[in-house]
Design an enzyme around this catalytic site. Sequence first.
Site, short mmCIF file in Angstrom:
data_model
loop_
_atom_site.label_atom_id
_atom_site.label_comp_id
_atom_site.label_asym_id
_atom_site.label_seq_id
_atom_site.Cartn_x
_atom_site.Cartn_y
_atom_site.Cartn_z
N ARG A 99 0.84 -1.20 0.00
CA ARG A 99 0.00 0.00 0.00
C ARG A 99 0.87 1.25 0.00
O ARG A 99 0.54 2.23 -0.66
CB ARG A 99 -0.93 -0.04 1.22
N LYS A 198 -2.74 6.54 1.81
CA LYS A 198 -2.60 7.14 3.14
C LYS A 198 -1.70 8.37 3.07
O LYS A 198 -0.65 8.44 3.73
CB LYS A 198 -2.07 6.10 4.13
N GLU A 234 -16.66 6.04 4.40
CA GLU A 234 -15.93 5.48 5.54
C GLU A 234 -15.83 6.50 6.66
O GLU A 234 -16.28 7.63 6.52
CB GLU A 234 -14.53 5.02 5.10
#
Length: 346
Positions: A99, A198, A234
Amino acid sequence: MGSFPKQDQVECKEKAEYANVNWDELGFALTKTDYMCIMNFNQDERQFSQGTITRFGNIELCPSSGILNYGQGLFEGLKAYRKEDEGILLFRPEENALRMKIGADRMCMPSPTMEQFLDAVKKTVLANKRWVPPHGRGSLYIRPLLMGTGQNLGVKPASEYTFLVYASPVGNYNKGELNLMVEDKVHRATPGGTGGVKAVTNYSPFYKPLTEAKAEGFSDVLFLDALTGSKIEEGSACNIFILKGNVISTPTADGTILPGITEKASWNLHQVEELAVPIEEVFDAEEVFCTGTAMVVKSVASITYQGKRTEYKMGAETVAQKLHAALTGIQTGVNEDKLGWTMAID
Ligand SMILES: *Cc1c(COP(=O)(O)O)cnc(C)c1O
């Protein structure tokens, strides 16, 4: 400005088996540990150096560094758990490395290789071994950071990069109820933006609505899609699942939702449908839960949307509780790891 930091490389000395911490009082806040791991990107060799363990402490940055001026940075989050026999396990750290690589491509940064990422994480945990809580009493939260350093006045990718890993013991995040407030004005992510990685810049823009929601007694906000404002996405740092009849659904992560590693593990343990979830679905859901590295799996007690509050099933008979038990059982080495999700590091 040369490479940083200036700290000397230090040897990890043998320390008492456990740090002097009141493990049962730990929440999710920084407890400073002994060491951190740093690697700098070598522009000539076009790769990161091997990780160096240094004393945990402040780092030096050029005031014009890319991270400080333009937010060119990414973070990751994963945990190390102690088994009953004192061994230490990481949960799917390769997923965090992958990721971070995807995020680095999006943010125009070089990324450490899978091997370098795993090596830095392992070194950081082993150097801070006495801070890994005893079995069942918390975990060592590991925070890798990738950032643009060096001087960078113009709006462009940084001239130097640093990968840093630090860690802090955290408690089992299960205190209090999760009461969500649907945020219908501020959006976390837009199509084409960076919501799917992120990036450090994804978080402070929602501090304002989050602070307001907390002042009203809510624990977190639930974001809607920016294009139509009609589908749930989310929470501030967790994914969401809703359960109706025998069907568990979660919004499809297609660029505006962060693809969670805990979320993905949950699909594997339970049949889940990934689809668009209209806000109306939360009004007649039976159970709702959130997933994330910090909380693992946690039941949502209520969701409030435009003044209307809906409450959900809680307690031992929920899918959330069963998933929580199954996942933490694997993470802490209590349940057999049939899927090969854990990595022993001692
Ligand atoms: C990190 C994060 C999650 C959860 O991801 P995990 O890999 O399960 O920890 C969910 N949403 C956002 C916005 C996040 O930053």
